[in-house]
Write an enzyme that holds these catalytic residues in place. Structure first.
Site, PDB file in Angstrom:
ATOM      1  N   ASN A  22       4.594  -1.513   6.149  1.00 57.14           N
ATOM      2  CA  ASN A  22       5.958  -1.361   5.624  1.00 57.14           C
ATOM      3  C   ASN A  22       6.862  -1.047   6.813  1.00 57.14           C
ATOM      4  O   ASN A  22       6.371  -0.614   7.862  1.00 57.14           O
ATOM      5  CB  ASN A  22       6.013  -0.302   4.513  1.00 57.14           C
ATOM      6  CG  ASN A  22       5.903   1.127   5.041  1.00 57.14           C
ATOM      7  OD1 ASN A  22       6.689   1.546   5.890  1.00 57.14           O
ATOM      8  ND2 ASN A  22       4.916   1.870   4.557  1.00 57.14           N
ATOM      9  N   ARG A  95      -5.364  -1.472   2.884  1.00 58.15           N
ATOM     10  CA  ARG A  95      -5.550  -0.386   1.907  1.00 58.15           C
ATOM     11  C   ARG A  95      -6.619  -0.698   0.861  1.00 58.15           C
ATOM     12  O   ARG A  95      -6.963   0.170   0.059  1.00 58.15           O
ATOM     13  CB  ARG A  95      -4.214  -0.040   1.221  1.00 58.15           C
ATOM     14  CG  ARG A  95      -3.186   0.539   2.176  1.00 58.15           C
ATOM     15  CD  ARG A  95      -2.086   1.319   1.458  1.00 58.15           C
ATOM     16  NE  ARG A  95      -2.584   2.524   0.806  1.00 58.15           N
ATOM     17  CZ  ARG A  95      -1.826   3.375   0.111  1.00 58.15           C
ATOM     18  NH1 ARG A  95      -0.532   3.148  -0.023  1.00 58.15           N
ATOM     19  NH2 ARG A  95      -2.342   4.452  -0.444  1.00 58.15           N
ATOM     20  N   HIS A 178       7.973   0.519  -2.782  1.00 58.61           N
ATOM     21  CA  HIS A 178       7.372   1.100  -3.987  1.00 58.61           C
ATOM     22  C   HIS A 178       8.513   1.724  -4.800  1.00 58.61           C
ATOM     23  O   HIS A 178       9.432   2.318  -4.222  1.00 58.61           O
ATOM     24  CB  HIS A 178       6.391   2.232  -3.643  1.00 58.61           C
ATOM     25  CG  HIS A 178       5.022   1.800  -3.232  1.00 58.61           C
ATOM     26  ND1 HIS A 178       4.323   2.421  -2.232  1.00 58.61           N
ATOM     27  CD2 HIS A 178       4.204   0.827  -3.721  1.00 58.61           C
ATOM     28  CE1 HIS A 178       3.131   1.841  -2.099  1.00 58.61           C
ATOM     29  NE2 HIS A 178       3.041   0.868  -2.985  1.00 58.61           N
ATOM     30  N   ASP A 180       8.696   4.425  -6.313  1.00 55.60           N
ATOM     31  CA  ASP A 180       8.914   5.869  -6.109  1.00 55.60           C
ATOM     32  C   ASP A 180       9.715   6.184  -4.853  1.00 55.60           C
ATOM     33  O   ASP A 180      10.067   7.334  -4.621  1.00 55.60           O
ATOM     34  CB  ASP A 180       7.584   6.632  -6.115  1.00 55.60           C
ATOM     35  CG  ASP A 180       6.676   6.274  -4.939  1.00 55.60           C
ATOM     36  OD1 ASP A 180       7.085   5.509  -4.044  1.00 55.60           O
ATOM     37  OD2 ASP A 180       5.531   6.767  -4.923  1.00 55.60           O
ATOM     38  N   CYS A 274       4.620  10.470  -3.341  1.00 56.97           N
ATOM     39  CA  CYS A 274       3.442   9.612  -3.159  1.00 56.97           C
ATOM     40  C   CYS A 274       2.260  10.354  -2.554  1.00 56.97           C
ATOM     41  O   CYS A 274       1.139   9.850  -2.600  1.00 56.97           O
ATOM     42  CB  CYS A 274       3.758   8.317  -2.443  1.00 56.97           C
ATOM     43  SG  CYS A 274       4.768   8.435  -1.010  1.00 56.97           S
TER      44      CYS A 274
HETATM   45  N1  ARG Z   1       1.751   3.552   4.406  1.00 61.54           N
HETATM   46  C1  ARG Z   1       1.663   3.535   2.971  1.00 61.54           C
HETATM   47  C2  ARG Z   1       1.828   2.103   2.470  1.00 61.54           C
HETATM   48  O1  ARG Z   1       2.566   1.360   3.050  1.00 61.54           O
HETATM   49  C3  ARG Z   1       2.681   4.437   2.379  1.00 61.54           C
HETATM   50  C4  ARG Z   1       2.565   4.532   0.907  1.00 61.54           C
HETATM   51  C5  ARG Z   1       3.556   5.441   0.285  1.00 61.54           C
HETATM   52  N2  ARG Z   1       3.360   5.436  -1.107  1.00 61.54           N
HETATM   53  C6  ARG Z   1       4.324   5.350  -2.026  1.00 61.54           C
HETATM   54  N3  ARG Z   1       3.962   5.384  -3.287  1.00 61.54           N
HETATM   55  N4  ARG Z   1       5.578   5.207  -1.730  1.00 61.54           N
HETATM   56  O2  ARG Z   1       1.237   1.692   1.511  1.00 61.54           O
END
Ligand code: ARG
Length: 294
Positions: A22, A95, A178, A180, A274
């Protein structure tokens, strides 16, 4: 009936920023002083945990794994409602390795009777947990996000599994990948959100489900400091270091903001919400229809 919120967090011992999926992720900045940042991350995670406990929550800590640094964001592990967990499927290979360990973690929670059921998404459907499915206790529905990470098709699955309505919102940018990161329903019925993160249609959906005075618009600064990514525990909002204006707006609405320096996690594009996952959300029982006497 216990009234303590139950929250899952992940031990940050294996946390680092070693890849970029991201636009906030800064593996270079991390590597420059990895040792100090690792220390800072442990401190920040402990401070968040302590703040949640001080606000009345019980916190369960699940172990992380080497090579899976983003396990510190368990909001992406599953959607949990009514003691049922719908396990996530991740979009990025970086992930996907988390799916096995998180399933084991949920099996352990089930063995301890903290949840009852574990459900799997249909093959091929990606959905990144509560990060893209925010339970709104006031409206008794999920706000769901799709586009950058979760698939649109996940929405019907969520409705099906939990039997509650959803409001699907397309996420228009990679920055707010995301839901959130750009929308947070508050327990009093207000919705804190960052309008530019949504499409025109998404903004219409939000407007259609909220009254004017329930909509709190986050500024670009509020969004970039990850303050929309907040944990709401009653009238307490636990979030990253917040701009003065936002704190004043929330105070006026009767919310107390507890700020934690979460900068080591913002380097990965995440913050308070998160780094947590509520395990105890239950939907209000629908009232049985009255049966006329024969
Ligand atoms: N580095 C993680 C990703 O890019 C951060 C995730 C953060 N999670 C969230 N629900 N905003 O997946």
């Amino acid at each position: 009936m216990t009234s303590h919120p139950l929250i899952l967090m992940t031990d940050p011992g294996h946390y680092e920023v070693s890849y970029q999926i991201n636009p906030w992720m800064r593996p270079d900045a991390w590597a420059e002083c990895a040792k100090a940042r690792t220390e800072a991350a442990r401190g920040a995670s402990a401070a968040l945990c302590a703040a949640l406990q001080a606000a009345g929550a019980r916190v369960e800590i699940t172990p992380g794994r080497p090579g899976l640094p983003d396990m510190v964001f368990p909001a992406n592990a599953a959607i949990v409602l009514d003691r049922t967990a719908l396990m996530a499927r991740f979009r990025h290979p970086e992930r996907q390795g988390e799916e096995g360990p998180f399933r084991e973690a949920f099996e352990a929670l089930r063995a301890r009777r903290l949840i009852d059921e574990i459900v799997t998404l249909p093959d091929g459907v990606v959905q990144e947990g509560a990060g893209d499915a925010h339970w709104d206790s006031h409206r008794q529905m999920f706000w769901t996000g799709f586009g950058p990470r979760s698939a649109k098709e996940a929405d019907a699955v969520i409705r099906d599994v939990f039997g509650r309505p959803t409001a699907p919102l397309e996420l228009a940018t990679q920055q707010f990948y995301h839901l959130d990161t750009c929308l947070c329903p508050l327990p009093g019925g207000e919705v804190l959100y960052f309008p530019p993160a949504f499409t025109e249609e998404g903004r219409r959906t939000i407007a259609g489900l909220t009254d004017t005075d329930q909509r709190i618009e986050a500024s670009p600064e509020d969004a970039a400091t990850f303050c929309v990514n907040a944990v709401a525990l009653g009238r307490t909002l636990v979030m990253a270091r917040a701009p003065q204006r936002l704190k004043a707006v929330l105070a006026e609405r009767g919310y107390r903001v507890v700020e934690i320096d979460l900068s080591p996690f913002i380097l990965s594009g995440g913050a308070a919400f998160c780094m947590t996952l509520r395990l105890d959300h239950v939907a209000a029982r629908t009232r049985l229809p009255l049966v006329a006497n024969a």
